[in-house]
Design a protein around this motif. Sequence first.
Motif, PDB file in Angstrom:
ATOM      1  N   PRO A   1       0.818  -1.213   0.000  1.00 19.22           N
ATOM      2  CA  PRO A   1       0.000   0.000   0.000  1.00 19.22           C
ATOM      3  C   PRO A   1       0.856   1.269   0.000  1.00 19.22           C
ATOM      4  CG  PRO A   1       0.077  -0.923   2.193  1.00 19.22           C
ATOM      5  CD  PRO A   1       0.838  -1.859   1.314  1.00 19.22           C
TER       6      PRO A   1
ATOM      7  N   ILE B   1       0.713  -0.473   9.134  1.00 15.65           N
ATOM      8  CA  ILE B   1       1.193  -1.697   9.753  1.00 15.65           C
ATOM      9  C   ILE B   1       1.173  -1.517  11.263  1.00 15.65           C
ATOM     10  CG2 ILE B   1       3.619  -0.975   9.662  1.00 15.65           C
ATOM     11  CD1 ILE B   1       4.239  -3.896   8.832  1.00 15.65           C
TER      12      ILE B   1
ATOM     13  N   LEU C   1       6.634  -4.051   4.308  1.00 14.20           N
ATOM     14  CA  LEU C   1       5.362  -4.129   3.581  1.00 14.20           C
ATOM     15  C   LEU C   1       5.526  -4.925   2.293  1.00 14.20           C
ATOM     16  CD1 LEU C   1       3.871  -0.549   4.023  1.00 14.20           C
ATOM     17  CD2 LEU C   1       3.101  -2.666   5.066  1.00 14.20           C
TER      18      LEU C   1
ATOM     19  N   LYS D   1       5.664  -8.549   3.253  1.00 18.34           N
ATOM     20  CA  LYS D   1       4.319  -9.047   3.559  1.00 18.34           C
ATOM     21  C   LYS D   1       3.551  -9.343   2.269  1.00 18.34           C
ATOM     22  CE  LYS D   1       1.846  -6.917   6.895  1.00 18.34           C
ATOM     23  NZ  LYS D   1       1.486  -7.923   7.900  1.00 18.34           N
TER      24      LYS D   1
END
Lengths: 253, 308
Positions: free
Chosen positions: B84, B89, B144, B147
């Motif tokens: 994103p 987070i 991120l 992930k």
Amino acid sequence: MNHYGIKAIYCYELARAWRTIMQSIASPVLSTSLYFIVFGSAIGSRIVEIDGISYGAFIVPGLLMLTILTESTSNASFGIYMPKFTGSIYEILSAPVSGAEIVIGYVGAAATKSVILGLIILLTARLFVDYSIMHPLWMLMFLILTALTFSLLGFLIGLWANSFEQLQIIPMMVIAPLTFLGGTFYSITMLPEFWQKVTLLNPVVYLVSGFRWSFYGSADVHVGVSLGMIALFMAICIAAITWVFSTGYKLKP
Amino acid sequence: MSDILTLEGVDKTYDTGFNALSNINLSIRRGEIFALLGPNGAGKTTLIGIICGIVNATAGRIVVDSHDTQNDFRQARKQIGLVPQELSINIFDSVWNTVHFSRGLFGCPPDDAYLEQLLKNLSLWEKKDSRIMALSGGMKRRVLIAKALAHQPTILFLDEPTAGVDVELRREMWAMIRRLRGEGVTIILTTHYIEEAEDMADRIGVINKGKLMLVEDKHALMRELGRKSLTVLLSKPITQLPTELMRDDLQLADDGASLIYHYSTAETDSGVSELLAQLQSAGIHYQDLQTRQSSLEEIFVSLVEEKA
Ligand SMILES: Nc1ncnc2c1ncn2[C@@H]1O[C@H](COP(=O)(O)OP(=O)(O)OP(=O)(O)O)[C@@H](O)[C@H]1O
Ligand SMILES: [Mg+2]
């Protein structure tokens, strides 16, 4: 069914509880113990028995219920509110998990935590008051059903809340008063007749009554009615959550 | 090349009544790097959100590798990873836990060896037990990315991956994106940096005010980019071009004081020396010459302004 997904959410939430163990376990155990000391031992010894049960023992189920209700609600609401707050909810929304799976993960974890907490409190209570459990399986079932139902309610609150104040307002303004007025510290038969009728509008009365029945075999309302009320309340929560997910309300713009 | 992602008539009107996207039709080819360019508020994040299931579309249909994102959302979403734009987070999580969580959430069985390699590739392995809050901004962004890649997606969305990232990390990120492309991952990124799109992308899409203005092969755009103009400042203004100089690629400025000649650097002969010789023989004297190359940025700005 994405069972890895459910497991990921469930374990994540339990790990969060473990990480904040002081707050999630120690503090409710401590505050409930204080109730037992003050109401059970100190004041309780000067209060006559209710339905043939010593006052200290009488309040054990009610106090346990009080803790289960508040903890389930706040755990579950916090669990889903946090990712909304940090923005990490994007990941859950973009994952191949259905609404039902998300609910099972979050609500299951919150309820598990509450049940464990309830059992710890039950053991701790033993240090202060002498109580017995007449129907242990019923007791466990009431404990689990109540934890699940109020975790569902908490999940709804967490979905709805837009701020930390809103997150806390329902447990504080609604659930705590209802529990105190729901026969935690007294039998509703001790009230004047008019107030007994009013009290029957309070859903918590049925929970506490049923739960107390599983301990001592005596109840304000029939145990079947208690069970029916929990089932009804649970059905309402599930319906509301289903509706929320079907519309994307509050989760997806 | 077959399409891995198709959007048909995607429309989005937010609850506020704001129309963020109108009638988006787009096909993404398997294995390409697609750059989505557009000014702030153009609708890039909204578009990505709709594809990934974070935003509800008002209308339209999206198909990911023959799986409809509505009816067959599990199969569709399994293939997609999203990084994103915001650093969204939970800062209390550790790097390892959060990556592990992501993999499970997307329905994959645990594979610690893969996650270890992933973190090593992103230079995060030493930080695996750190809490996110103890990481720098650039590291957080890499978390991120880790992930998003934890479930081995075949399509990766990067929403402004290099915003607020220093030069070195940006270069590392580009290298990583190329490596992923090499492994067959389709990459869709948004950016404000035109040179980034120029450098990285196979195709470029330009979006403005919710409308997709153009989708073009980068090389076609570069040919456009290869156009130059030569401005000849005349010593004395003239009122009209001599007939022998009348041609499509040569214009007289409105004030008559300069000539503008358009040519392409792609051709071997630019025609500049020939033009100057013709001016000489026509008796037109000049005092200065200027050349200018149009950049992708200019093409972009003119698109955004003209069609808006
Ligand atoms: N939740 C929302 N409710 C109402 N309007 C929104 C919402 N989210 C975005 N918008 C509006 O939609 C438009 C597009 O926003 P979007 O975030 O998609 O732009 P963007 O192209 O990603 O911009 P940027 O380059 O700044 O990231 C903006 O005008 C924005 O204000
Ligand atoms: Mg954006």
